[in-house]
Scaffold this motif. Sequence first.
Motif, PDB file in Angstrom:
ATOM      1  N   ARG A 231       0.925   8.006  -7.911  1.00 55.83           N
ATOM      2  CA  ARG A 231       2.618   7.891  -8.228  1.00 55.83           C
ATOM      3  C   ARG A 231       3.362   6.908  -6.326  1.00 55.83           C
ATOM      4  O   ARG A 231       2.430   7.830  -6.035  1.00 55.83           O
ATOM      5  CB  ARG A 231       3.496   9.457  -7.603  1.00 55.83           C
ATOM      6  N   ALA A 232       4.152   6.126  -7.484  1.00 57.41           N
ATOM      7  CA  ALA A 232       4.215   4.921  -5.887  1.00 57.41           C
ATOM      8  C   ALA A 232       6.078   5.167  -5.641  1.00 57.41           C
ATOM      9  O   ALA A 232       6.641   4.754  -6.667  1.00 57.41           O
ATOM     10  CB  ALA A 232       3.824   3.497  -6.083  1.00 57.41           C
ATOM     11  N   TRP A 233       6.554   4.763  -4.866  1.00 55.66           N
ATOM     12  CA  TRP A 233       7.791   4.819  -4.288  1.00 55.66           C
ATOM     13  C   TRP A 233       8.315   3.729  -3.321  1.00 55.66           C
ATOM     14  O   TRP A 233       7.987   3.096  -3.537  1.00 55.66           O
ATOM     15  CB  TRP A 233       8.152   5.725  -3.227  1.00 55.66           C
ATOM     16  N   LEU A 412     -12.642  18.164  11.585  1.00 58.10           N
ATOM     17  CA  LEU A 412     -12.261  17.122  10.012  1.00 58.10           C
ATOM     18  C   LEU A 412     -12.293  16.141   9.966  1.00 58.10           C
ATOM     19  O   LEU A 412     -12.282  15.570  11.024  1.00 58.10           O
ATOM     20  CB  LEU A 412     -10.935  17.935  10.542  1.00 58.10           C
ATOM     21  N   GLU A 413     -12.769  15.991   9.343  1.00 53.04           N
ATOM     22  CA  GLU A 413     -12.910  14.243   9.103  1.00 53.04           C
ATOM     23  C   GLU A 413     -12.145  13.925   7.565  1.00 53.04           C
ATOM     24  O   GLU A 413     -12.011  14.797   6.640  1.00 53.04           O
ATOM     25  CB  GLU A 413     -14.222  13.485   8.642  1.00 53.04           C
ATOM     26  N   PHE A 414     -11.735  12.907   7.879  1.00 54.55           N
ATOM     27  CA  PHE A 414     -10.549  12.323   6.612  1.00 54.55           C
ATOM     28  C   PHE A 414     -10.134  10.522   6.420  1.00 54.55           C
ATOM     29  O   PHE A 414     -10.752  10.753   7.634  1.00 54.55           O
ATOM     30  CB  PHE A 414      -8.997  13.060   6.100  1.00 54.55           C
ATOM     31  N   ARG A 415     -10.352  10.389   5.501  1.00 55.64           N
ATOM     32  CA  ARG A 415      -9.389   9.392   4.893  1.00 55.64           C
ATOM     33  C   ARG A 415      -8.195   8.915   4.968  1.00 55.64           C
ATOM     34  O   ARG A 415      -7.295   9.328   3.586  1.00 55.64           O
ATOM     35  CB  ARG A 415     -10.775   8.577   4.171  1.00 55.64           C
ATOM     36  N   GLU A 416      -7.624   8.234   5.825  1.00 53.36           N
ATOM     37  CA  GLU A 416      -5.983   7.655   4.933  1.00 53.36           C
ATOM     38  C   GLU A 416      -6.115   6.217   4.309  1.00 53.36           C
ATOM     39  O   GLU A 416      -6.419   5.895   4.723  1.00 53.36           O
ATOM     40  CB  GLU A 416      -5.128   8.143   6.282  1.00 53.36           C
ATOM     41  N   ILE A 417      -5.230   6.673   3.284  1.00 46.34           N
ATOM     42  CA  ILE A 417      -5.001   5.618   2.371  1.00 46.34           C
ATOM     43  C   ILE A 417      -3.425   5.064   1.847  1.00 46.34           C
ATOM     44  O   ILE A 417      -2.995   5.725   1.682  1.00 46.34           O
ATOM     45  CB  ILE A 417      -5.822   5.592   0.846  1.00 46.34           C
ATOM     46  N   LYS A 418      -3.538   4.193   2.215  1.00 43.08           N
ATOM     47  CA  LYS A 418      -1.804   3.136   2.333  1.00 43.08           C
ATOM     48  C   LYS A 418      -2.206   2.029   0.994  1.00 43.08           C
ATOM     49  O   LYS A 418      -2.957   1.651   1.087  1.00 43.08           O
ATOM     50  CB  LYS A 418      -0.904   3.120   3.276  1.00 43.08           C
ATOM     51  N   ALA A 419      -1.564   2.336  -0.264  1.00 42.91           N
ATOM     52  CA  ALA A 419      -1.513   1.226  -0.967  1.00 42.91           C
ATOM     53  C   ALA A 419      -0.618   0.542  -1.006  1.00 42.91           C
ATOM     54  O   ALA A 419       0.600   1.192  -1.625  1.00 42.91           O
ATOM     55  CB  ALA A 419      -2.397   1.994  -2.147  1.00 42.91           C
ATOM     56  N   GLU A 420       0.002  -0.772  -1.492  1.00 45.07           N
ATOM     57  CA  GLU A 420       1.427  -0.800  -1.616  1.00 45.07           C
ATOM     58  C   GLU A 420       0.706  -2.271  -2.596  1.00 45.07           C
ATOM     59  O   GLU A 420       0.466  -2.655  -3.062  1.00 45.07           O
ATOM     60  CB  GLU A 420       1.506  -2.118  -0.790  1.00 45.07           C
ATOM     61  N   PHE A 421       2.007  -1.956  -4.240  1.00 46.14           N
ATOM     62  CA  PHE A 421       1.989  -2.832  -4.996  1.00 46.14           C
ATOM     63  C   PHE A 421       3.274  -3.655  -5.047  1.00 46.14           C
ATOM     64  O   PHE A 421       4.078  -3.011  -5.375  1.00 46.14           O
ATOM     65  CB  PHE A 421       2.211  -1.460  -6.096  1.00 46.14           C
ATOM     66  N   GLU A 422       3.091  -4.280  -5.920  1.00 46.91           N
ATOM     67  CA  GLU A 422       3.575  -5.636  -5.796  1.00 46.91           C
ATOM     68  C   GLU A 422       4.193  -5.321  -7.547  1.00 46.91           C
ATOM     69  O   GLU A 422       2.734  -5.626  -8.652  1.00 46.91           O
ATOM     70  CB  GLU A 422       3.145  -6.677  -5.582  1.00 46.91           C
ATOM     71  N   PHE A 428       6.181  -1.569  -4.432  1.00 46.67           N
ATOM     72  CA  PHE A 428       6.204  -0.161  -4.583  1.00 46.67           C
ATOM     73  C   PHE A 428       4.664   0.337  -3.278  1.00 46.67           C
ATOM     74  O   PHE A 428       3.732  -0.186  -3.627  1.00 46.67           O
ATOM     75  CB  PHE A 428       5.972   0.947  -5.942  1.00 46.67           C
ATOM     76  N   ARG A 429       5.111   2.016  -2.710  1.00 46.75           N
ATOM     77  CA  ARG A 429       3.967   2.117  -1.519  1.00 46.75           C
ATOM     78  C   ARG A 429       3.895   3.669  -2.025  1.00 46.75           C
ATOM     79  O   ARG A 429       4.193   4.702  -2.844  1.00 46.75           O
ATOM     80  CB  ARG A 429       4.396   2.546  -0.227  1.00 46.75           C
ATOM     81  N   ALA A 430       2.105   3.932  -1.796  1.00 45.31           N
ATOM     82  CA  ALA A 430       1.922   5.171  -2.454  1.00 45.31           C
ATOM     83  C   ALA A 430       0.891   5.481  -0.864  1.00 45.31           C
ATOM     84  O   ALA A 430       0.348   4.182  -0.756  1.00 45.31           O
ATOM     85  CB  ALA A 430       0.623   5.192  -4.038  1.00 45.31           C
ATOM     86  N   GLN A 431       0.485   6.679  -0.995  1.00 43.15           N
ATOM     87  CA  GLN A 431      -0.248   7.726   0.434  1.00 43.15           C
ATOM     88  C   GLN A 431      -0.857   8.452   0.000  1.00 43.15           C
ATOM     89  O   GLN A 431      -0.943   9.503  -1.032  1.00 43.15           O
ATOM     90  CB  GLN A 431       0.476   7.675   1.420  1.00 43.15           C
ATOM     91  N   GLY A 432      -2.316   8.655   0.575  1.00 40.67           N
ATOM     92  CA  GLY A 432      -3.175   9.417   0.625  1.00 40.67           C
ATOM     93  C   GLY A 432      -4.057  10.021   1.120  1.00 40.67           C
ATOM     94  O   GLY A 432      -4.099   9.110   2.839  1.00 40.67           O
TER      95      GLY A 432
END
Length: 648
Positions: A231-233, A412-422, A428-432
């Motif tokens: 889902r993207a916003w 604690l180790e994690f990967r932050e992901i930011k995705a921007e769709f055109e 539209f932006r999705a984050q996870g």
Amino acid sequence: MRLIIAEKPSLARAIADALPGNSKREDGAITVGDSLVTWCLGHLLEQASPDAYDPAYKQWRLDHLPIIPQQWRLTPRPKARGQLAVIRRLLKRATNVVHAGDPDREGQLLVQEVIHYLGWKGPVSRLLVSDLNRPAVVKALAHLDDNARYQPLYRAAEARSRADWLYGINLSRAWTLVGRQAGHDGVLSVGRVQTPVLGLVVRRDAEIAAFQPRPFHVLWADLAVEHGQLRAWWQPGEHHPLDDLGRLLERAPAEVLASRLPGAEGRLARLETQQKRQAAPLPYSLSALQVDAARRYKLSAKMVLDACQSLYERHKLITYPRSDCRHLPEAHFALAQRTLQGACGGDGTLRQWFTGADFTRRSKAWNDRKVGAHHALAPTGTQADMSRLSNTEANVFRLIVRNVLAQFYPTLEFREIKAEFEILGEMFRAQGREILEPGWKPLFTTRDEAPPLPPLREGEPARVIDHGVEDRETRPPEPFTDASLIKAMMNIARYVEDAEVKRTLRDTDGLGTEATRAGIIETLLTRGYLIRQQNALRATRTGHALIQALPEAASRPERTALWEQRLTAIAEQDAVPAPFLDGLVTDLRELLAAADAMRMREAFGNAQGVEAPARTKRQAKGRRSSGPRRSSNGKPAARRRRSNKEPS
């Protein structure tokens, strides 16, 4: 004969148990070999009342203010005379005295003022005990210090006691008297910490009451990508009507775009990934524990403090609890595995956590440079009989042990992901977030993480498979709770407007101390200025009126937070107390000049807020319609004098 004077009976018993030889109890003391151990019962002495300096002060009159003692006096508390007599008798047998107050500012004052009051002139040593287990007390007894080293701490505590008396007595009398002129029946207490804390709640309540919700609108799109869905916003551009947070204020643009979305195709225009590491939360200070326990178990600050005192004094399961430190001495690291093994032995959850710990790990929690008079709360190593603990004590104990155990778990180790769709020329932006190594996190939550985004690559195609426009409203600030109010008191610089003062306060301890914050909240509740509504703390009508009637300087945090800074300078840098008290007297005169019955009458007329329950409204007894009868000088008439009780 050596006389050891402990702050309280539980500490006296622990000291007696750690001394070599057989013990014998006598009236108010324990004899062990050539030592006598006795105790205070909290503060045995208190600042004398105003009429002890001048009988005329028994009547409350505006023309008496400010009341400023020239030679300060202490007086025994009503229930303390018996124990004071015991200590006086034992001092006559003593050749030297050991001060065994708690290792903090008030602990230094509490015992030392008794020693001075009873006229002891001989040598005094200092015993510092922060752990009531026998090995720790034996070690402390082997390292007595000269009490003279702790005189700055005593002077700071004495200055605090006198300043609180000056502030509370004078301002409470002034606003009580003008309150009665305005028709309010009862004492209006003002304190240098309690009143700014009340001010925080009153101002938050006012923000909530004045809040006007504003609608805004969001558009989301569910996208099919190569390896799944997400889902993207929509991120509307600046040419659309936006608020200062970038929220869309009109629905029409979202509806226009939504009508074009079914089946629309686009691509992943920008992909940003960032790998992060997060160390475990440090062991607790008292305030940090109160915040977490309030959030997790809905416990009041006082309930947490009472549980900690019981775990420390009665059960001997934790170290000294009234600490503002979140670090541990480096020497504790080598003993940590054995200590935690004992602490975890009586509880299944703790045993399970213990088996997952790696005691070769060393976190930043062990740091002598960050440990002052106290260290962080920690288990003593005594195995808990959980059946003897209340539910609250057990929950608080597990939190304390957990935060120390967490130091031996992986980061604690994690990967932050930011995705921007055109899509259709719009963004539209999705984050996870993807967990790579859970580390210490499972000790703190059983909730599952939100599902991560599917694998993504920049430039891959995306297709809209669903979408929606949602109507939302801005929300008012949340009312204070025990957790958020304690946190506000800890981080008071956030509530200061003056930039220079904010910078000064950023590194200080804030409003109150670890030992007093819970009591401040309970005092405001007891006096009918605050009320609990479920978990929220709200100001009553009386609380709102008092804050409105007082000068703003008396109800804001800057003054009292700077007080703590000056008291710290006396305690840690051996600053002279006199300039601090002289400055306070100057401030008092300015504040007293602002006491005004008309302003008080207007404040009660305009005051919002809930009514306090009858059980806390002792001040409401008596006549209300026309106010109390009074004499020409503004003081209550003679038949009202019984109600002139000094605020404590």
